[in-house]
Scaffold this motif. Structure first.
Motif, PDB file in Angstrom:
ATOM      1  N   VAL A  84     139.315  45.658  26.435  1.00 43.89           N
ATOM      2  CA  VAL A  84     138.128  46.398  26.850  1.00 43.89           C
ATOM      3  C   VAL A  84     137.228  46.576  25.637  1.00 43.89           C
ATOM      4  O   VAL A  84     137.711  46.890  24.544  1.00 43.89           O
ATOM      5  N   CYS A  85     135.946  46.365  25.809  1.00 42.82           N
ATOM      6  CA  CYS A  85     135.011  46.471  24.686  1.00 42.82           C
ATOM      7  C   CYS A  85     134.663  47.926  24.385  1.00 42.82           C
ATOM      8  O   CYS A  85     134.558  48.739  25.306  1.00 42.82           O
ATOM      9  N   PRO A  86     134.438  48.258  23.123  1.00 42.74           N
ATOM     10  CA  PRO A  86     133.833  49.554  22.816  1.00 42.74           C
ATOM     11  C   PRO A  86     132.400  49.571  23.345  1.00 42.74           C
ATOM     12  O   PRO A  86     131.826  48.521  23.631  1.00 42.74           O
ATOM     13  N   GLU A  87     131.836  50.761  23.482  1.00 39.69           N
ATOM     14  CA  GLU A  87     130.483  50.886  24.021  1.00 39.69           C
ATOM     15  C   GLU A  87     129.649  51.815  23.144  1.00 39.69           C
ATOM     16  O   GLU A  87     130.115  52.881  22.737  1.00 39.69           O
ATOM     17  N   ILE A  88     128.420  51.396  22.869  1.00 38.85           N
ATOM     18  CA  ILE A  88     127.485  52.198  22.077  1.00 38.85           C
ATOM     19  C   ILE A  88     126.726  53.148  22.996  1.00 38.85           C
ATOM     20  O   ILE A  88     126.211  52.743  24.040  1.00 38.85           O
ATOM     21  N   THR A  89     126.678  54.418  22.597  1.00 37.43           N
ATOM     22  CA  THR A  89     125.961  55.427  23.383  1.00 37.43           C
ATOM     23  C   THR A  89     125.134  56.304  22.451  1.00 37.43           C
ATOM     24  O   THR A  89     125.303  56.277  21.229  1.00 37.43           O
ATOM     25  N   ASP A  90     124.264  57.095  23.021  1.00 40.56           N
ATOM     26  CA  ASP A  90     123.537  58.148  22.314  1.00 40.56           C
ATOM     27  C   ASP A  90     122.873  57.629  21.031  1.00 40.56           C
ATOM     28  O   ASP A  90     123.072  58.165  19.945  1.00 40.56           O
ATOM     29  N   GLY A 109     110.069  48.469   1.474  1.00 43.81           N
ATOM     30  CA  GLY A 109     110.283  49.764   0.847  1.00 43.81           C
ATOM     31  C   GLY A 109     110.387  50.921   1.816  1.00 43.81           C
ATOM     32  O   GLY A 109     110.805  52.014   1.425  1.00 43.81           O
ATOM     33  N   ASP A 110     110.000  50.713   3.091  1.00 44.62           N
ATOM     34  CA  ASP A 110     110.126  51.782   4.082  1.00 44.62           C
ATOM     35  C   ASP A 110     111.597  52.046   4.403  1.00 44.62           C
ATOM     36  O   ASP A 110     112.432  51.138   4.375  1.00 44.62           O
ATOM     37  N   SER A 111     111.892  53.283   4.752  1.00 46.51           N
ATOM     38  CA  SER A 111     113.261  53.660   5.117  1.00 46.51           C
ATOM     39  C   SER A 111     113.286  54.259   6.517  1.00 46.51           C
ATOM     40  O   SER A 111     112.264  54.687   7.050  1.00 46.51           O
ATOM     41  N   THR A 112     114.470  54.275   7.102  1.00 48.83           N
ATOM     42  CA  THR A 112     114.670  54.923   8.399  1.00 48.83           C
ATOM     43  C   THR A 112     116.126  55.353   8.517  1.00 48.83           C
ATOM     44  O   THR A 112     116.971  54.952   7.700  1.00 48.83           O
ATOM     45  N   VAL A 113     116.387  56.161   9.514  1.00 51.74           N
ATOM     46  CA  VAL A 113     117.740  56.646   9.781  1.00 51.74           C
ATOM     47  C   VAL A 113     118.190  56.099  11.129  1.00 51.74           C
ATOM     48  O   VAL A 113     117.430  56.138  12.105  1.00 51.74           O
ATOM     49  N   LEU A 114     119.395  55.571  11.199  1.00 51.26           N
ATOM     50  CA  LEU A 114     119.972  55.060  12.440  1.00 51.26           C
ATOM     51  C   LEU A 114     121.205  55.890  12.777  1.00 51.26           C
ATOM     52  O   LEU A 114     122.081  56.081  11.919  1.00 51.26           O
ATOM     53  N   GLU A 115     121.273  56.372  13.993  1.00 51.65           N
ATOM     54  CA  GLU A 115     122.426  57.151  14.435  1.00 51.65           C
ATOM     55  C   GLU A 115     122.837  56.696  15.829  1.00 51.65           C
ATOM     56  O   GLU A 115     121.984  56.419  16.674  1.00 51.65           O
ATOM     57  N   TYR A 116     124.121  56.620  16.041  1.00 53.10           N
ATOM     58  CA  TYR A 116     124.622  56.351  17.400  1.00 53.10           C
ATOM     59  C   TYR A 116     126.100  56.695  17.456  1.00 53.10           C
ATOM     60  O   TYR A 116     126.741  56.951  16.429  1.00 53.10           O
ATOM     61  N   GLU A 117     126.633  56.696  18.682  1.00 54.53           N
ATOM     62  CA  GLU A 117     128.053  56.957  18.894  1.00 54.53           C
ATOM     63  C   GLU A 117     128.700  55.737  19.533  1.00 54.53           C
ATOM     64  O   GLU A 117     128.036  54.948  20.212  1.00 54.53           O
ATOM     65  N   VAL A 118     129.991  55.601  19.307  1.00 58.65           N
ATOM     66  CA  VAL A 118     130.761  54.509  19.889  1.00 58.65           C
ATOM     67  C   VAL A 118     131.943  55.115  20.643  1.00 58.65           C
ATOM     68  O   VAL A 118     132.751  55.839  20.055  1.00 58.65           O
ATOM     69  N   LYS A 119     132.004  54.829  21.933  1.00 56.55           N
ATOM     70  CA  LYS A 119     133.168  55.211  22.716  1.00 56.55           C
ATOM     71  C   LYS A 119     134.235  54.137  22.531  1.00 56.55           C
ATOM     72  O   LYS A 119     134.010  52.964  22.811  1.00 56.55           O
ATOM     73  N   ILE A 120     135.405  54.554  22.075  1.00 59.49           N
ATOM     74  CA  ILE A 120     136.460  53.622  21.699  1.00 59.49           C
ATOM     75  C   ILE A 120     137.459  53.488  22.840  1.00 59.49           C
ATOM     76  O   ILE A 120     137.971  54.496  23.338  1.00 59.49           O
TER      77      ILE A 120
END
Length: 356
Positions: A228-234, A265-276
């Motif tokens: 079963v694959c993990p899934e990216i959420t949120d 030179g630009d920056s950003t923030v990446l956030e997410y959750e992974v259901k395992i």
């Protein structure tokens, strides 16, 4: 691993095997000449009760060949083997068993190694006939892989043996390596009261090294004991784009579309959750770094009802099969442990623990 042997191993070997007599399958062709049969300790006393004689398997090429020959001799289907292992509390998918016998992957985690011990009993092999053929585990991150930087590692070094990954990257037309420089990565890994890792919360601060960066490709892979694959959420500060899944190997490749195009030179923030996906008790979490990162923080949060008795940090250099460094970690009153590294170089860092 000897303490993990089943108490009723003799009974386990009887599952699905044919009795002596006319319905016993004819012996297969003689194995090709090669190294002598791998011998471990003496067979257990219950071996005399096995209706079908243990196969005299030669080991011309190692673990996969011996396992395949033993399965063929037993007359058991992979589904019946899976069911027999499940009755002993070890869950291994039919796909994983198929990959093991075909040499496409090999058991590495503690749960999988226990399954191999049970397979030795189930298939009537001598103790260690299979386990002695397994080499050391490949160094690899368990869940998240970064795209390779110019001074880092290639994709095939991050995910050794995963030939389909390159195909998926080509299908998604993944951006060239090194467009995003990782300034900071924070992994928070959560283990529930059943000792299973069930959630990963990931936060990255990245900076563009070229003009016009609009997306980022991430890779997640489930443990070998599940298909079963993990899934990216949120997802936050980006949105989920195209997703490609390969359930037979538990592989997920996803595209994150940034909130805005980044100039040099630009920056950003990446956030997410992974259901395992559930793959049984978890004993480690590690990240494999393809390129350098200025700061890495890993926190492992345990349910207060299931706190390990021991916890340690481990580090490995790229391509190494053994730990370069270990150190004990304190599990605090918050039932968590963490590591912090500055100027993390390509390689692997993680936390492992023992339940008892």
């Amino acid at each position: 691993m000897g303490s993990q042997q089943p108490q009723h191993a003799g009974r386990l070997r009887l599952v699905g095997q044919r009795e002596h007599g006319g319905d016993r399958p004819p012996a297969g062709p003689a194995a090709p000449a090669g190294p002598p049969t791998v011998r471990g300790s003496a067979a257990p006393a219950q071996a005399a009760a096995v209706p079908a004689a243990a196969p005299a398997v030669a080991a011309p090429g190692g673990f996969a060949e011996v396992l395949n020959a033993a399965i063929e001799h037993s007359g058991l289907s992979l589904d019946r083997i899976r069911a027999a292992l499940a009755k002993q509390g070890v869950r291994v998918s039919v796909t994983t068993l198929s990959y093991w016998r075909r040499g496409r992957s090999q058991p590495e985690r503690a749960t999988s190694l226990r399954a191999v011990h049970l397979l030795e009993e189930l298939l009537g092999l001598r103790h260690t006939a299979l386990t002695s053929l397994l080499g050391p585990p490949r160094p690899r991150g368990r869940w998240v892989a970064q795209g390779p930087a110019p001074d880092g590692l290639r994709v095939e070094q991050v995910w050794p043996g995963q030939t389909e990954l390159g195909e998926v990257f080509a299908e998604l037309d993944a951006p060239p390596a090194g467009q995003l420089e990782r300034q900071s990565i924070h992994d928070a890994y959560y283990v529930d009261a059943s000792r299973r890792g069930h959630l990963l919360r990931m936060r990255q601060v990245v900076r563009a090294t070229v003009d016009g960066v609009t997306r980022h490709v991430v890779v997640h892979k489930a443990d070998e004991s599940t298909d079963v694959c993990p899934e990216i959420t949120d997802v936050r500060h980006a949105r989920l784009g195209r997703v490609r899944r390969r359930p037979h190997i538990g592989l997920l490749v996803a595209e994150l579309l940034l909130d805005r195009p980044l100039a040099l030179g630009d920056s950003t923030v990446l956030e997410y959750e992974v259901k395992i996906p559930d793959s049984g008790p978890t004993t480690d979490y590690g990240r494999f770094f393809a390129g350098p990162v200025r700061e890495y923080v890993l926190q492992v949060h345990f349910d207060p009802a299931a706190v390990p008795v021991q916890c340690e940090r481990f580090d490995r250099t790229p391509g190494a099969e053994t730990d370069r460094h270990r150190e004990p970690l304190w599990i605090g009153a918050s039932a968590s442990a963490h590591v912090l590294t500055a100027d993390q170089q390509p390689g692997q860092v993680g936390i492992r623990w023992q339940w008892e």
